[in-house]
Design an enzyme around this catalytic site. Structure first.
Site, PDB file in Angstrom:
ATOM      1  N   LYS A   1       0.831  -1.155   0.099  1.00  0.00           N
ATOM      2  CA  LYS A   1      -0.056   0.034   0.136  1.00  0.00           C
ATOM      3  C   LYS A   1       0.900   1.200   0.069  1.00  0.00           C
ATOM      4  O   LYS A   1       1.927   1.400   0.819  1.00  0.00           O
ATOM      5  CB  LYS A   1      -0.978  -0.141   1.463  1.00  0.00           C
ATOM      6  CG  LYS A   1      -1.890   1.149   1.159  1.00  0.00           C
ATOM      7  CD  LYS A   1      -2.722   0.876   2.558  1.00  0.00           C
ATOM      8  CE  LYS A   1      -3.962   2.126   2.612  1.00  0.00           C
ATOM      9  NZ  LYS A   1      -4.861   1.931   3.885  1.00  0.00           N
TER      10      LYS A   1
ATOM     11  N   SER B   1      -9.939   1.841   3.060  1.00  0.00           N
ATOM     12  CA  SER B   1      -8.804   2.482   1.870  1.00  0.00           C
ATOM     13  C   SER B   1      -7.854   1.942   1.058  1.00  0.00           C
ATOM     14  O   SER B   1      -7.282   2.200   0.031  1.00  0.00           O
ATOM     15  CB  SER B   1      -8.168   3.767   2.746  1.00  0.00           C
ATOM     16  OG  SER B   1      -7.204   3.151   3.470  1.00  0.00           O
TER      17      SER B   1
ATOM     18  N   SER C   1      -9.925  -0.259   7.105  1.00  0.00           N
ATOM     19  CA  SER C   1      -9.320  -0.439   5.791  1.00  0.00           C
ATOM     20  C   SER C   1      -8.480  -1.523   5.193  1.00  0.00           C
ATOM     21  O   SER C   1      -8.403  -1.750   4.004  1.00  0.00           O
ATOM     22  CB  SER C   1      -8.438   0.868   5.670  1.00  0.00           C
ATOM     23  OG  SER C   1      -9.062   1.963   5.506  1.00  0.00           O
TER      24      SER C   1
END
Ligand code: GLN
Length: 477
Positions: free
Chosen positions: A78, A153, A177
């Protein structure tokens, strides 16, 4: 197609030299090439370095040299996790030119395990969102239905895993997330106990809530990945010095007699198809010998309100350092220092971080601190106590991961409150700092539904085992 391999399968095939890391990496890169124009799961793809690393591992293996635990396996990270010499944007314009001079501890651990980092995945700006639509780099699409969001997210990581654009990925979870996008994309997502994994080099959103964790194709893969990234780090004083169990070796134990709690508050007002689906999954677990009991967590209803005070307060402090001076985007048309700050932040941050910085600064300001922040901290203690009490009676809790099915792109963007409600079942877990996993249950209208299994502090083994037993015994719908 090699890119379809699970982490577990890839390790076995690489170790036995049945396949090479170069072939595996090429297969992953070609998935990326074919699918990225539709999905936009990556912000940066680092094909050249990935292939070089893969070849290096193959050579080492051929010579019989010692290699790391995940040697030659492609991984995606990420884009809020620092990678030395590789662009790291946190999904924001304000870091659109930021090339970190250092690795996050989790990145270092992945490198020490000899993984092949293929790229950095798309995400909501500074991890603020539940749909990956607030990214400065455009939304990621759900591989299962391109008109829908992948969740957020960590939507890029979840989409990349679901679409075989990587073998596994890392995400971060402040209020859901990792678990919510895993649920939306039909993959596994694990949020470890707060303090289990180092946050060093992971750009902070809500420092008392953030944790890094794996997003994978199977439960066993999540266990393998957690073994690699977990552990005390002297550079993160909130990481805890506790032995890291061999999670992947302790799977498949009988769940006979284990007690599963169904918290009534998590089944109120959700999509009835999801409720039905989770009840069916729980029946599966009961047929494996688990006892199911109804429980109540009365303070859960305050968890979201507490989160939206504490998280923005921490956000407003954590994002103060992006000032257009030290690194990142700097407004060119500023006449003096104050203008540089103001213009860089005005142009560098999108609407969601700005909204949260303002809410947080307000909640922390003199006169309001006691009424909001301090009050929220007190209620936080009560939410935590709720879990402590319930875990005296049950081993794990089972809930839906999300109250809604993957929604359409654009559907909730104009209504932040609706977007915030997407995390109502995941946020309380971060408030309490405990671990939880989302594992795919049966589908509704061909869309994935995640089942969340929550455990007591440090009991990742318990929730991994429960998720594993479910995964192995799941009926195919
Ligand atoms: N969706 C939640 C939020 O917007 C959680 C985000 C996260 O876990 N990083 O805050």
């Amino acid at each position: 197609m090699l890119s379809k391999l699970t982490l577990e399968e890839a390790i076995i095939k690489l170790d036995s030299k049945e396949i090479s890391s170069e072939d595996l990496t090429r297969s992953v890169l070609s998935s990326i090439e074919n699918k990225e124009k539709d999905l936009n799961a990556y912000i940066t793809v680092d094909a050249e370095n990935a292939l070089n690393k893969a070849k290096l591992i193959d050579t080492k293996r051929a010579k019989g040299e010692k290699v790391g635990k995940l040697a030659g396996v492609p991984v995606a990270i990420k884009d809020i996790i620092s990678t030395k010499d590789l662009l790291t944007t946190a999904g924001s314009k304000i870091l659109s030119n930021y090339i970190p001079p250092f690795d996050a501890t989790v990145t270092k651990k992945l490198k020490e395990a000899d993984t092949v980092i293929v790229g950095k995945t798309n995400m909501d700006e500074f991890a603020m969102g539940s749909s990956t639509e607030t990214s400065y780099y455009g939304p990621t699409k759900n591989p299962r239905d391109l008109t829908r969001v992948p969740g957020g997210s960590s939507g890029g990581s979840a989409a990349a895993v679901a679409a075989d654009e990587t073998i596994f990925a890392l995400g971060t979870d402040t209020g859901g997330s990792i678990r919510q996008p895993a649920s939306f994309c039909g993959v596994v997502g694990l949020k470890p106990t707060y303090g289990r994994v180092s946050r060093r080099g992971v750009f902070a959103m809500g420092s008392s809530l953030d944790q890094v964790g794996p997003i994978t194709k199977t439960v066993k893969d999540a266990a393998i990945a957690l073994e690699v990234i977990a552990g005390k780090d002297k550079l993160d004083s909130t990481s805890v010095d506790m032995e890291v169990p061999e999670y992947s070796k302790n799977l498949g134990k009988s769940i006979k007699g284990m007690r599963i709690g169904l918290p009534q508050e998590y089944f109120e007002g959700l999509d009835s198809r999801i409720a039905e689906n989770i009840h069916k999954a729980v029946e599966r677990l009961a047929s494996e010998g688990a006892q199911v009991v109804d429980v109540s967590l009365p303070y859960t209803k305050y968890a979201l309100a507490v989160y939206y005070i504490i998280m923005p307060s921490e956000v407003s402090a954590n994002l103060a350092k992006y000032d257009g001076i030290k690194y990142g985007y700097s407004a060119k048309d500023a006449e003096n220092l104050m203008e540089t700050y103001l213009k860089s932040r005005a142009k560098g941050f999108g609407p969601e971080p700005k909204r949260r910085i303002m809410i947080g600064a307000y909640a922390l300001s003199s006169g309001y601190y006691e009424a909001y922040y301090l009050k929220a901290q007190k209620v936080r203690a009560l939410v935590k106590q709720d879990y402590e009490e319930v875990f005296k009676k049950v081993d794990v809790l089972v809930t839906p991961t999300s109250p809604v099915l993957p929604f359409k792109i654009g559907e909730k963007m104009t209504d932040p409150l609706q977007m915030y409600l997407a995390d109502v079942y995941t946020v309380p877990v971060n408030i309490a700092g405990i671990p939880a996993i989302s594992v795919p249950a049966n589908e509704v209208m061909d869309l994935p539904v995640g089942m969340q299994i929550i455990g007591p502090q440090w009991e990742e083994e318990k929730i991994l085992n429960m998720a594993y037993v479910y995964e192995q015994n799941k009926e195919v719908s």
